[in-house]
Design a protein around this motif. Structure first.
Motif, PDB file in Angstrom:
ATOM      1  N   LEU A 298       1.019  -1.328   0.092  1.00 52.19           N
ATOM      2  CA  LEU A 298       0.168  -0.506  -0.419  1.00 52.19           C
ATOM      3  C   LEU A 298       0.673   1.097   0.221  1.00 52.19           C
ATOM      4  O   LEU A 298       0.581   2.469  -0.622  1.00 52.19           O
ATOM      5  N   GLY A 302       1.244   4.425  -3.079  1.00 52.07           N
ATOM      6  CA  GLY A 302       0.735   5.291  -2.735  1.00 52.07           C
ATOM      7  C   GLY A 302      -0.288   5.880  -2.004  1.00 52.07           C
ATOM      8  O   GLY A 302      -0.751   6.637  -1.569  1.00 52.07           O
ATOM      9  N   ILE A 303      -1.170   4.731  -1.384  1.00 53.44           N
ATOM     10  CA  ILE A 303      -2.319   4.572  -0.658  1.00 53.44           C
ATOM     11  C   ILE A 303      -1.867   5.332   1.195  1.00 53.44           C
ATOM     12  O   ILE A 303      -2.825   5.543   1.758  1.00 53.44           O
ATOM     13  N   ARG A 320       1.918  11.080  -2.813  1.00 51.94           N
ATOM     14  CA  ARG A 320       0.664  11.447  -2.106  1.00 51.94           C
ATOM     15  C   ARG A 320      -0.206  10.653  -1.793  1.00 51.94           C
ATOM     16  O   ARG A 320      -0.961  10.623  -0.757  1.00 51.94           O
ATOM     17  N   ASN A 321      -0.429  10.028  -2.950  1.00 52.09           N
ATOM     18  CA  ASN A 321      -2.249   9.350  -3.911  1.00 52.09           C
ATOM     19  C   ASN A 321      -2.133   8.353  -4.408  1.00 52.09           C
ATOM     20  O   ASN A 321      -0.576   7.966  -5.566  1.00 52.09           O
ATOM     21  N   PRO A 322      -2.417   7.374  -5.231  1.00 48.01           N
ATOM     22  CA  PRO A 322      -2.547   6.091  -5.404  1.00 48.01           C
ATOM     23  C   PRO A 322      -2.259   6.876  -7.115  1.00 48.01           C
ATOM     24  O   PRO A 322      -1.620   6.623  -8.196  1.00 48.01           O
ATOM     25  N   GLY A 323      -2.762   8.151  -7.370  1.00 54.13           N
ATOM     26  CA  GLY A 323      -2.871   8.644  -8.554  1.00 54.13           C
ATOM     27  C   GLY A 323      -1.768   9.025  -8.810  1.00 54.13           C
ATOM     28  O   GLY A 323      -0.327   8.767 -10.138  1.00 54.13           O
ATOM     29  N   LEU A 326       0.518   5.963 -10.222  1.00 50.36           N
ATOM     30  CA  LEU A 326       0.154   5.246 -11.459  1.00 50.36           C
ATOM     31  C   LEU A 326       0.748   6.670 -12.244  1.00 50.36           C
ATOM     32  O   LEU A 326       1.196   5.887 -13.362  1.00 50.36           O
ATOM     33  N   LEU A 332      -0.852  -1.070  -8.320  1.00 49.67           N
ATOM     34  CA  LEU A 332      -1.551  -2.089  -7.352  1.00 49.67           C
ATOM     35  C   LEU A 332      -2.466  -3.131  -7.934  1.00 49.67           C
ATOM     36  O   LEU A 332      -3.525  -1.962  -8.394  1.00 49.67           O
ATOM     37  N   LEU A 354     -11.020   3.427 -16.569  1.00 46.40           N
ATOM     38  CA  LEU A 354     -10.485   5.057 -14.689  1.00 46.40           C
ATOM     39  C   LEU A 354      -9.292   5.029 -14.806  1.00 46.40           C
ATOM     40  O   LEU A 354      -9.443   5.722 -14.174  1.00 46.40           O
ATOM     41  N   PRO A 355      -8.426   4.103 -14.675  1.00 46.07           N
ATOM     42  CA  PRO A 355      -7.210   4.708 -14.351  1.00 46.07           C
ATOM     43  C   PRO A 355      -5.988   5.507 -15.534  1.00 46.07           C
ATOM     44  O   PRO A 355      -5.270   6.334 -14.737  1.00 46.07           O
ATOM     45  N   LEU A 357      -7.909   7.841 -17.816  1.00 49.03           N
ATOM     46  CA  LEU A 357      -9.032   8.976 -17.340  1.00 49.03           C
ATOM     47  C   LEU A 357      -7.955  10.278 -18.087  1.00 49.03           C
ATOM     48  O   LEU A 357      -8.637  10.393 -19.145  1.00 49.03           O
ATOM     49  N   TYR A 409      -4.870  -1.645 -15.775  1.00 51.02           N
ATOM     50  CA  TYR A 409      -3.523  -1.072 -15.898  1.00 51.02           C
ATOM     51  C   TYR A 409      -2.520  -1.021 -16.767  1.00 51.02           C
ATOM     52  O   TYR A 409      -1.567  -0.566 -17.470  1.00 51.02           O
TER      53      TYR A 409
ATOM     54  N   ALA B 185     -13.755  13.231 -18.298  1.00 50.53           N
ATOM     55  CA  ALA B 185     -13.200  12.288 -17.103  1.00 50.53           C
ATOM     56  C   ALA B 185     -13.683  12.653 -15.738  1.00 50.53           C
ATOM     57  O   ALA B 185     -14.066  11.761 -14.642  1.00 50.53           O
ATOM     58  N   TYR B 201     -10.736   5.429  -5.156  1.00 50.90           N
ATOM     59  CA  TYR B 201      -9.612   5.633  -5.212  1.00 50.90           C
ATOM     60  C   TYR B 201      -8.158   4.993  -4.815  1.00 50.90           C
ATOM     61  O   TYR B 201      -7.332   5.619  -5.937  1.00 50.90           O
ATOM     62  N   PHE B 202      -8.578   4.085  -5.597  1.00 50.37           N
ATOM     63  CA  PHE B 202      -7.335   2.679  -6.421  1.00 50.37           C
ATOM     64  C   PHE B 202      -6.827   3.279  -7.431  1.00 50.37           C
ATOM     65  O   PHE B 202      -5.928   2.800  -7.595  1.00 50.37           O
ATOM     66  N   ASN B 203      -8.247   3.734  -8.136  1.00 46.18           N
ATOM     67  CA  ASN B 203      -7.839   3.869  -9.794  1.00 46.18           C
ATOM     68  C   ASN B 203      -7.431   5.224  -9.909  1.00 46.18           C
ATOM     69  O   ASN B 203      -7.363   5.292 -10.785  1.00 46.18           O
ATOM     70  N   GLY B 204      -6.892   6.188  -9.004  1.00 39.23           N
ATOM     71  CA  GLY B 204      -5.629   7.021  -9.019  1.00 39.23           C
ATOM     72  C   GLY B 204      -7.070   8.288  -9.364  1.00 39.23           C
ATOM     73  O   GLY B 204      -6.860   9.418  -9.663  1.00 39.23           O
ATOM     74  N   ILE B 205      -8.051   8.127  -8.994  1.00 41.78           N
ATOM     75  CA  ILE B 205      -9.112   9.814  -8.859  1.00 41.78           C
ATOM     76  C   ILE B 205      -9.045  10.405  -7.572  1.00 41.78           C
ATOM     77  O   ILE B 205      -8.933   9.461  -6.860  1.00 41.78           O
TER      78      ILE B 205
END
Lengths: 500, 323
Positions: A298, A302-303, A320-323, A326, A332, A354-355, A357, A409, B185, B201-205
């Motif tokens: 995690l 970035g989670i 800082r975050n999952p974004g 990615l 992940l 989604l990832p 976008l 991914y 988006a 969130y896990f998908n980077g949003i």
């Protein structure tokens, strides 16, 4: 006739025949395993035996008496107790309240005697060797593993004559798995019948007496486990020879580091973890459950925020975050596919999109042509079997869902794959496919960090195996050192290297 | 993508939670036409659009919030305060008053979004609080209904361009904006958050950013609703927003938006608004007293919610895992 006999059970959902005249029988004092791929009908059979669903046809008899029940409660009254895969505990009640729910010990008046409840629960815990759970604690404060134990005790406390353990070991940590298996044996010795459903072949072999194999909704064979080898079981399950479970591969890893972690620390969860993941390498992560593996993944995704440094291609990155992860090409594959990885109620197309976008949109607007082409490619690349990309993800099988997860991914052209137990809950065939994919990703120059609770997977496809113990890296095994024995040794903090 | 097209052509999936309100609306229009043929006219459409346009704006913003599994009660406060500002300040500068309303809507939305996403406060209680605060402010600006709105503004709003009401053009504009927004988006992110925030969130949003944007849009929409209301009725009202809160939620739900997030859209909501507004008319035309209006609106709401959950139930039964 004594024992538990299931005769010609059939169940259809619309046009799909989930069970087609399934027969099987278990005897007193036996641990009887039920094996089968996903879709073989195991879950449906369990649901029928536990009263969650009703069979269309067929009979269930116990010691010559036919049983009829329409709910789990009635099933329990008939002597069938089921430990469900999804926990059925009420999270806001205490452990003791859960165990004795609708089954409170007798007390004066209508008010339930809390002290008595606690005593009774402690009595049970003592009887079944549970030391680390306080009966008065609220259930949601327990770990998943402890909850599973409570669930098991709850069922056993009603003294059913048949106990169904549906994937009960999957939520347990290693030492608790032993506890459960010992418990199952003890109960069997007391003349109970245990039905044991597990994905783990090894576990099933070592602990069960006989096995019934299901395939495509039919029972295809009953075997005595110490008279049958793994190959035969697997080919019974999939209906053909499984030529090679693991792919053949050559180590392709370059010396060049892809991802470097330097003293990653999360208070109480991760302690000073340093390692290097090379380009084109599959680095296995082993160890007992709960030794910091999940927090490590995690943090890299970035989670969760960890102190320390993360370097990608020799460059320091901040997640800082999952974004952020990615964007840097770190992806992940999370532990819980259905709630963390995919959005079940959205279409396959949108899930895939989604990832990425931000890649396919300009000024916020999506480039339809470009995105549709990428989606098409992604579906073809992993051969996802589906009706239409507009169907909801939940219409897919577990294996295909996992493929959607990986495909989406792949659309980002990532460099690093963090795979958290990616084969959990998928069937043998898909597992094998997944291993091939992991090796292929590595061959194409990607790096894979691969966590698995199954030792044979670590020995089967990893270039190196990093064993975690007590929230930090205990040892990293290379080449010949990668054996199940060594991983196990390192898992419990024993050095595998000869000290001089 | 040949398989997909074949599958699409093979079985046309009907989205019942959107189809039902459309059918209901069509039936209402037909019934009205029978009871009073004069209602099937551009004139009557114009009146209906004038009455509905403010709620359309408020409900459109609300819909977006609902899709993200939130709820925005502050729209009532924003709407009230906007009418009050219009009624007291548009005399000095119409453009200035409109801008002030929009800024307030934006600010309130921003505060709601920050509190909800950063402090993880419950949307219901957060927006209940901001609604109350704003309601108080509105009463402070304007004690009772009234004030002054430049007649030019009112005339502009109720103007007919070659017979077509300006307000209808506004409603169409809302729909066009929605159509674009849905396919950005951001639009995808809103649905993703509403369906499963953790996975999104896990998908980077970026959850925080997206939520703040959602509430800002809702705030601005509510302000626009207030501006329209004040303009068309040529009056300000410190309490008008309150009835619009539940109406905006009801319109969205009737139009097929799910309170549990992830499903729905503004198109359905616009249909929902017209249904709510037409029900009172049809009862009047049928000679039933208007006391039954809210009774019927309530019953309709129950039916629409029931349709939503029954279709989910059926779907679930059909797929009750074959694994």
């Amino acid at each position: 006739m004594s024992g538990f006999v299931v005769k010609k059970i059939s169940k259809s959902f619309g046009a799909v025949k989930a069970l087609d005249e399934v027969n099987f029988s278990a005897e007193h004092g036996e641990i009887h395993a039920i094996l089968g791929e996903n879709g073989a009908g195991k879950s449906t059979l369990i649901k029928i035996l536990s009263g969650v669903q009703q069979a269309d046809e067929g009979t269930i008899t116990l010691n010559g008496k036919e049983l009829r029940f329409k709910s789990p409660k009635e099933a329990l009254a008939c002597g069938i107790g089921t430990v469900f895969q999804e926990l059925s505990l009420m999270q806001d009640l205490t452990v003791a309240q859960n165990i004795f729910f609708e089954h409170y010990p007798k007390s004066k008046g209508i008010i339930i005697d809390k002290k008595l409840l606690r005593e009774k629960a402690l009595e049970l815990f003592q009887k079944y060797d549970i030391m680390d759970i306080d009966p008065d604690i609220r259930t949601n404060q327990l770990s998943l593993s402890q909850q599973q134990m409570v669930e098991i005790i709850k069922v056993i406390s009603r003294e059913p004559s048949i106990i169904i353990l549906d994937e009960a070991t999957s939520a347990l940590t290693q030492n608790r798995v032993h506890w459960l298996l010992d418990l199952a044996r003890k109960l069997a010795d007391k003349n109970k019948m245990i039905l044991f459903i597990s994905h783990r072949l090894q576990e099933t072999r070592q602990n069960c007496d006989r096995v019934t194999v299901l395939r495509n909704g039919r029972d295809v064979g009953v075997r005595t486990l110490n008279e049958v080898d793994n190959d035969e079981l697997v080919s019974l399950m999939i209906g053909r020879k499984l030529s090679a479970y693991f792919p053949e591969w050559k180590p392709m890893a370059s010396e060049q580091p892809q991802l470097e972690a330097k003293s990653l620390t999360i208070d109480k969860y991760l302690n000073n973890v340093t390692f290097t993941l090379r380009k084109g390498e599959v680095l296995g992560v082993g160890g007992l459950a709960g030794q910091g593996q999940v927090p490590l993944f995690l943090a890299l995704a970035g989670i969760r925020h960890a102190t320390g440094e993360i370097m990608l291609d020799g460059r320091k990155i901040v997640l800082r975050n999952p974004g952020d992860a990615l964007e840097n090409g770190i992806t992940l594959i999370p532990e819980d596919r259905s709630t963390e990885g995919l959005i079940q109620t959205m279409s396959i197309r949108i899930n895939l999109l989604l990832p990425s976008l931000s890649i396919f949109s300009k000024w916020g607007f999506l480039n339809r042509k470009q995105s549709e082409r990428a989606i098409e490619e992604a579906i073809e690349r992993l051969e996802i079997k589906m009706g239409s990309s507009d169907d909801m993800v939940m219409s897919l099988s577990g294996g295909n869902q996992q493929k959607v997860l990986i495909s989406k991914y792949l659309m980002l052209n990532p460099k690093v794959f963090l795979m958290l137990d990616p084969t959990r809950g998928v069937d043998v065939g898909t597992k094998s496919e997944m291993f091939r994919l992991v090796r292929k990703l590595a061959e194409e120059g990607n790096s894979v960090l691969f966590y698995s609770t199954d030792l044979s997977e670590l020995t089967g496809i990893c270039d190196r195996v990093m064993v975690m113990y007590d929230n930090s890296v205990f040892d990293t095994l290379v080449g010949e050192e990668i054996t199940k024995e060594n991983i196990l040794k390192a898992s419990v903090g024993e050095s595998i290297r000869i000290t001089q | 993508m040949k398989i997909n097209e074949a599958a699409r052509a093979g079985k046309l999936k009907i989205n019942w939670s959107f189809a039902v309100p459309c059918i209901v609306l069509a039936m209402l229009i037909i019934a009205m036409g029978i009871l009073k043929p004069a209602t099937l006219s551009l004139y009557f459409l114009g009146i209906k659009c004038d009455i509905s346009v403010s709620l359309v704006f408020v409900a459109a913003g609300q819909t977006l919030v609902l899709i993200s599994e939130g709820i925005d009660l502050s729209v009532g406060g924003v709407m009230s305060i906007a009418t009050c500002i219009m009624a007291t300040m548009s005399e000095i500068s119409l453009v200035g008053a409109i801008l002030l309303c929009l800024v307030i809507g934006l600010a309130v939305g921003c505060i709601n979004g920050l509190l909800i996403s950063k402090l993880k406060m419950q949307p219901l209680i957060t927006t209940l609080s901001t609604w109350t605060v704003l309601g108080g402010c509105a009463l402070w600006i304007l004690k009772t209904d009234g004030g002054y709105i430049p007649p030019a503004f009112t005339n502009f709003l109720i103007h007919r361009v070659g017979g077509i009401p300006v307000t209808l053009l506004f409603i169409i504009a809302v729909l066009i904006m929605w159509f674009f927004l849905k396919n950005t988006a951001f639009g995808y992110s809103v649905y993703a958050i509403g369906s499963n925030e953790r996975a999104a969130y896990f998908n980077g949003i970026h959850i925080t950013k997206t939520k703040i944007k959602i509430f800002c849009i809702s705030g601005v929409c509510a302000a626009l609703g207030g501006i329209m209301y004040a303009g068309i009725n040529a009056t300000g009202s410190p309490t008008v927003g309150e009835s619009n809160i539940m109406m905006s939620i009801a319109a969205a739900v009737i139009g097929g938006t799910s309170l549990t997030g992830g499903r729905g859209g503004v198109t359905g909501t616009v249909v929902g608004v017209f249904i709510l507004k037409l029900i009172s008319d049809i009862l009047v035309f049928a000679g039933i007293t208007s006391y039954y209006t809210s009774l019927c609106q309530g019953l309709l709401l129950i039916i629409c919610v029931a349709i939503g959950s029954v279709s989910t139930l059926l779907k679930n039964r059909r797929r009750l895992e074959y694994d």
